[in-house]
Design a protein around this motif. Structure first.
Motif, short mmCIF file in Angstrom:
data_model
loop_
_atom_site.label_atom_id
_atom_site.label_comp_id
_atom_site.label_asym_id
_atom_site.label_seq_id
_atom_site.Cartn_x
_atom_site.Cartn_y
_atom_site.Cartn_z
N TYR A 33 52.01 -71.76 0.11
CA TYR A 33 53.29 -72.03 0.75
C TYR A 33 54.18 -71.04 0.59
N HIS A 34 54.46 -71.06 2.16
CA HIS A 34 55.44 -69.64 2.32
C HIS A 34 56.94 -68.99 1.58
N ASP A 65 50.42 -81.39 -7.20
CA ASP A 65 49.37 -80.51 -6.41
C ASP A 65 48.81 -80.59 -6.11
N GLY A 80 55.33 -69.16 -3.58
CA GLY A 80 55.51 -70.40 -2.75
C GLY A 80 55.53 -72.14 -3.54
N TYR A 81 54.85 -71.76 -4.31
CA TYR A 81 54.30 -72.95 -5.67
C TYR A 81 56.01 -72.85 -6.48
N LEU A 112 59.05 -74.83 -4.79
CA LEU A 112 58.80 -76.50 -5.13
C LEU A 112 60.21 -77.16 -6.61
N LEU A 117 58.70 -78.75 4.53
CA LEU A 117 58.11 -77.29 3.98
C LEU A 117 56.88 -76.77 4.80
N SER A 118 57.05 -75.72 4.31
CA SER A 118 56.17 -74.65 5.34
C SER A 118 55.58 -73.86 4.94
N GLY A 119 53.86 -74.21 4.93
CA GLY A 119 52.49 -73.66 4.66
C GLY A 119 51.53 -73.40 5.08
N LEU A 158 52.95 -81.09 5.04
CA LEU A 158 54.04 -80.76 4.72
C LEU A 158 55.02 -80.54 5.63
#
Length: 758
Positions: free
Chosen positions: A479-480, A369, A590-591, A594, A461-463, A456
């Motif tokens: 992150y969404h 991260d 959002g995190y 993951l 991933l969406s963000g 992303l």
């Protein structure tokens, strides 16, 4: 010409990219709105004479505000880089001091506090010219301190007396090298000894960094002979109009390597300057391959050409104006033998405009991260060649951040990643280089955003990659939330109705995330006010009340709440917290969603000052500690750790989010740790299980700390209990005793602020 030997107050005129935010009690807070903020300095009279000067600045928020502070001198030819002086400050309480030499005097001075945007709180500035007598007395004091225990005081005084008569004191030298030796002088003039694992030394009260070249081991040949694996390293250098002097330094740093199995591939990227090609044309060493590009390809294209020519097991990336340490390849070879990695990175430092080693970066171990927040691995970068070819090398569309893009792609293919916590690379600062400041090259900022947006998309991933308002040039990944996961907010409490009301009101009114349940774990409340408040919460369906009359055990209460939770995501929250950031839940979720993430922490601030109470836990020699405790919330901290999402070994249980399945996988909170370190223990176990804990610095809450129970250090009984719990923590986790993979052994073992070890 003026010669004032007593400190004179200097007038500071905010001239460029500085906006006054407030001024009170003699301190002015400025917003630095770009990458080139500066003050014009004014003093009584017209001009300063040449000589040594001392600068003193009242800086109540500390020297972290100053990023590459520089003094520009106008000795009659205007401000120019030739007379720029990089300032090395040392802290003295709420003041910083530094010394510098004016070779030709000064008609005007310009003070650049930083090379990046942010804020700076600055008070009074003073300047004085140091007389020969004051210099002598300063050296006399140091000589006394250094020699009083050796019985050689007379010899020391004789040396100083002789130097004074001959005017040969260090600060009288015209080359302006008073205390930090240049790279070349250091290599020639200092004993080749290793003071610690990082081989560096801190001088002048802890402010100045000096890299010390390592001593060649007496048994080096035997060590090389005994290596099971003897990898060949292909060192790739893309070159373009490289000054001959800098290319020679690079060549020397490679030729002098202790480890002999290497090849150097230099790709000249169609340099138009014939002088830059002269040295390359004269090279005859058979280990060197020189490739002349017919057309300019850019740094990625030239590097890929070098990779195609490489025959080694590993590729080492080296910029055309940088240097490797003498032991760089040797340390890489040892790492290959011990770990068989696909990718290795090390610590690094910089060579400043005066040829001095400076600005070391002592890095954490692999942190995925952190890698999305900042290109922290940087140099030295060593990659298994076959994997590099499989990845297709570097991509030209990301020139300026081509290495960052490469490592993001590479670490999606392998987790065999090693960090060597030693400086193995010197990154040269030259005008206009990214080593000096990110804002030097705007196209790099755009590329740095795009490499993460591409990562992303590639990872599904969406963000959003969001710019930091506190520090332009840096970006944070938001992150969404995927789907509509229910978050169970678990709050242990006892007879704290007023405190709990503030907490719940902020959750209900200030938090924008709708899919949440609040579980109050009541630890035996008896006050009528509290009982009535619980009834109100039940009647309005605002919270679920779970009663447990057991003796206070934070771990047990949290586990009870977790067992009653319906959510996929758990948030353990103290009743003395108060929401600041409206979307703090969305950011943390959002995190937490993951796959590789473990515990997610939020930044906690003191309500009275807005300063940091918690921004991550570091596991120091003295035990787990809140990093950056007490500093302003908008200060960057060590390599922007206080603003960006980094991986940490632990976060505080005062606001800790984790997916329920991961929480249950590692066994929930340890109920044998009833009060302290239960949160740290949980984070240790999550990391041991392969998850990475994250500090979400954009999610902020106030923490009215220890309103609920009082401080554990308030009396001797609580302190003894705290020590017993800490002992239990390390008996359970011996690998973390005085060790933190997200800290660095070259940093002070007991510093909250990532200071250099002294």
């Amino acid at each position: 010409m003026l010669n004032f030997f007593f400190p004179r107050k200097i007038r500071l005129q905010a001239t460029n990219e500085l906006r006054l935010l407030e001024s009170k009690k003699g301190v002015s807070l400025f917003q630095m709105t770009g990458g080139d903020p500066y003050f014009i300095m004014g003093w009584p009279g017209k001009a300063l004479s040449d000589g040594l000067y001392e600068m003193i600045i009242d800086l109540p928020n500390g020297a972290d505000q100053l990023i590459q502070p520089t003094l520009y001198v106008d000795s009659g030819k205007g401000y120019n880089e030739d007379e720029a002086i990089l300032l090395n400050f040392q802290m003295e309480g709420e003041r910083v001091t530094t010394q510098f030499t004016l070779k030709n005097g000064a008609k005007a001075l310009r003070f650049d506090p930083s090379c990046q945007s942010g804020t700076v709180a600055i008070g009074d500035m003073y300047l004085r010219r140091m007389s020969t007598t004051s210099i002598f007395l300063g050296h006399l004091a140091r000589e006394w301190n250094e020699t009083r225990k050796t019985g050689e005081i007379r010899k020391g005084l004789k040396r100083l007396s002789s130097a004074l008569k001959k005017r040969e004191l260090p600060f009288d030298r015209p080359d302006n090298t008073p205390s930090v030796p240049s790279a070349g002088a250091l290599a020639e003039g200092l004993p080749k000894v290793a003071l610690n694992e990082g081989r560096y030394q801190i001088t002048k009260g802890g402010s100045d960094y000096v890299y010390i070249p390592p001593r060649r081991p007496d048994d080096l040949e035997a060590r090389l002979h005994n290596l099971t694996k003897k990898p060949i390293f292909s060192i790739i250098v893309p070159s373009y109009n490289t000054p001959e002097a800098l290319m020679q330094k690079l060549l020397d740093s490679v030729m002098d390597q202790w480890y002999p199995h290497w090849e150097l591939i230099i790709v000249d990227d169609a340099s138009p300057d014939p002088q830059s090609k002269s040295l390359l044309n004269r090279l005859t060493d058979p280990r060197l391959k020189i490739e002349w590009s017919a057309k300019n390809q850019g740094i990625a294209g030239a590097t890929n050409t070098g990779i195609e020519l490489a025959s080694g097991d590993y590729v080492v990336l080296l910029d055309h104006d940088d240097e490797l340490t003498l032991d760089c390849l040797f340390e890489l070879a040892l790492c290959v033998n011990d770990n068989d990695p696909d990718y290795i990175y090390s610590d690094e430092d910089k060579i400043d405009l005066e040829g001095r080693f400076s600005m070391p970066h002592f890095k954490p171990d692999w942190s995925p991260d952190t890698m999305m927040s900042t290109m922290y691995v940087c140099h030295v970068s060593c990659i298994r060649r076959n994997l590099l070819i499989e990845l297709g090398g570097l991509r030209s569309e990301y020139d300026g951040c081509q290495d960052w893009d490469l490592i993001l792609r590479l670490t999606e293919k392998t987790q065999k990643i090693c960090h060597i916590p030693k400086v193995l690379y010197h990154w040269r600062i030259i005008p206009g280089s990214v080593a000096g400041a990110l804002t030097e090259k705007p196209y790099v900022l755009d590329a740095s955003r795009r490499v993460r947006e591409d990562a992303l998309r590639r990872r599904g991933l969406s963000g959003t990659v969001e710019p930091l308002k506190e520090l332009p040039g840096y970006f944070s990944v938001n992150y969404h939330v995927v789907g509509r996961p229910l978050v169970s907010i678990i709050i242990p409490t006892r007879d704290n109705a007023a405190v709990l009301k503030r907490c719940l009101s902020s959750l209900i009114e200030n938090s924008t995330y709708q899919f949440k349940e609040i579980i109050i774990v009541d630890n035996g409340s008896i006050k009528e006010e509290t009982i009535q408040y619980f009834e109100l919460l039940r009647s309005e369906n605002l919270a679920k009340i779970v009663r447990s009359d057991i003796p206070f055990n934070f771990s047990s209460l949290c586990n009870i709440g977790a067992r009653d939770a319906n959510g996929d995501i758990l948030l353990f929250l103290n009743d003395d917290t108060e929401v600041i950031t409206h979307d703090f839940l969305e950011r943390m979720i959002g995190y937490a969603q993951l796959p590789h993430a473990g515990a997610i922490g939020a930044k906690l601030l003191y309500p009275e000052t807005g300063h940091v109470q918690h921004a991550g836990v570091i596991n120091l020699s003295s035990g787990p500690t809140h990093a950056f405790w007490g500093i302003a919330a908008n200060l960057p901290g060590y390599f922007v750790r206080n603003l960006l999402e980094y991986n940490w070994l632990a976060v505080t249980g005062a606001c800790l989010m984790v997916k329920k399945e991961k929480f249950e996988l590692v066994g929930a909170f340890d109920e044998t740790l009833p009060i302290a370190y239960n949160d740290v223990d949980l984070c240790f176990r999550l990391y041991d299980a392969g998850f990475f804990n994250v500090m979400c610095q954009r999610a902020c809450l106030y923490h009215h700390e220890s309103v609920s129970r009082g401080l554990d250090r308030a009396d001797s009984e609580k302190l003894q209990r705290l020590m017993r719990d800490k002992a239990s923590l390390y008996i359970k986790h011996p690998r973390y005793f005085q060790a933190d993979p997200f800290y660095n052994i070259n940093l002070d073992p007991n510093s909250l602020h990532f200071e250099y070890a002294k």
